[in-house]
Design an enzyme around this catalytic site. Structure first.
Site, PDB file in Angstrom:
ATOM      1  N   THR A   8       0.813  -1.216   0.000  1.00  9.84           N
ATOM      2  CA  THR A   8       0.000   0.000   0.000  1.00  9.84           C
ATOM      3  C   THR A   8       0.853   1.275   0.000  1.00  9.84           C
ATOM      4  OG1 THR A   8      -0.110   0.115   2.426  1.00  9.84           O
ATOM      5  CG2 THR A   8      -1.811  -1.192   1.306  1.00  9.84           C
ATOM      6  N   ASP A   9       0.179   2.376  -0.286  1.00 15.05           N
ATOM      7  CA  ASP A   9       0.816   3.686  -0.178  1.00 15.05           C
ATOM      8  C   ASP A   9       0.555   4.236   1.227  1.00 15.05           C
ATOM      9  OD1 ASP A   9      -1.837   4.625  -0.165  1.00 15.05           O
ATOM     10  OD2 ASP A   9      -1.749   5.328  -2.230  1.00 15.05           O
ATOM     11  N   ALA A  10       0.908   5.471   1.466  1.00  9.82           N
ATOM     12  CA  ALA A  10       0.776   6.077   2.794  1.00  9.82           C
ATOM     13  C   ALA A  10      -0.675   6.142   3.271  1.00  9.82           C
ATOM     14  CB  ALA A  10       1.396   7.470   2.795  1.00  9.82           C
ATOM     15  N   VAL A  51      -3.883   2.425   0.664  1.00 13.13           N
ATOM     16  CA  VAL A  51      -4.499   1.989  -0.582  1.00 13.13           C
ATOM     17  C   VAL A  51      -3.456   1.210  -1.387  1.00 13.13           C
ATOM     18  CG1 VAL A  51      -5.501   2.811  -2.756  1.00 13.13           C
ATOM     19  CG2 VAL A  51      -6.084   3.945  -0.609  1.00 13.13           C
TER      20      VAL A  51
END
Length: 148
Positions: free
Chosen positions: A27-29, A32
């Site tokens: 995921t990103d920050a 997601v």
């Protein structure tokens, strides 16, 4: 460990489903799934699909010096995957060419469609770095999937 399940779709076409859990690293920050990781999930599923029908890519590399490489991708990102989601990558072989095949893949979470992709995969001789016909034994197995 992930496993591949083979099942027949409502239309009768053989499909493979690979369960994938979304980890923090995927995921990103914001939690997601990072867009490129959908492509990684699909790559894993294609590898497991080939393994399920009896072909290890490592053996094809060592024995015949061939590899399957992505020639083109069409990707549609429809809804976000989230941290800790239980996803399924559903794959089927759509068509075969002389030295290529087309996989259609989708990633779902329950009844939600998150991703759809079309992947043209080329069979390449690694020494010559040129496309080569699909090995007969691989083609025969893949034809069974296309015709199913």
């Amino acid at each position: 460990m992930h496993t591949t399940e083979q099942f027949a779709s409502a239309a009768g076409r053989v499909r493979f489903s690979l369960p994938v859990r979304v980890y923090y690293e995927d995921t990103d920050a914001a939690g997601v799934v990072y867009y490129a990781n959908y492509l990684r999930f699909c790559e894993r599923a294609r590898t497991e699909c080939l393994r399920e029908i009896g072909f290890e890519q490592k053996a094809l590399l060592a024995g015949q010096r061939i590899a399957f490489v992505v020639r083109s991708v069409q990707a549609d990102y429809l809804s976000p995957g989230l941290l800790d989601d239980a996803l399924h990558v559903v794959s089927h072989v759509d068509s075969l060419g002389g030295a290529s095949l087309v996989f259609r893949q989708k990633i779902v979470r329950g009844g939600d469609l998150l991703f759809e992709g079309r992947f043209v995969i080329a069979c390449v001789n690694l020494d010559k770095k040129r496309p080569v016909p699909l090995p007969t034994e691989v083609r025969n197995k893949l034809e069974e999937l296309v015709q199913a």
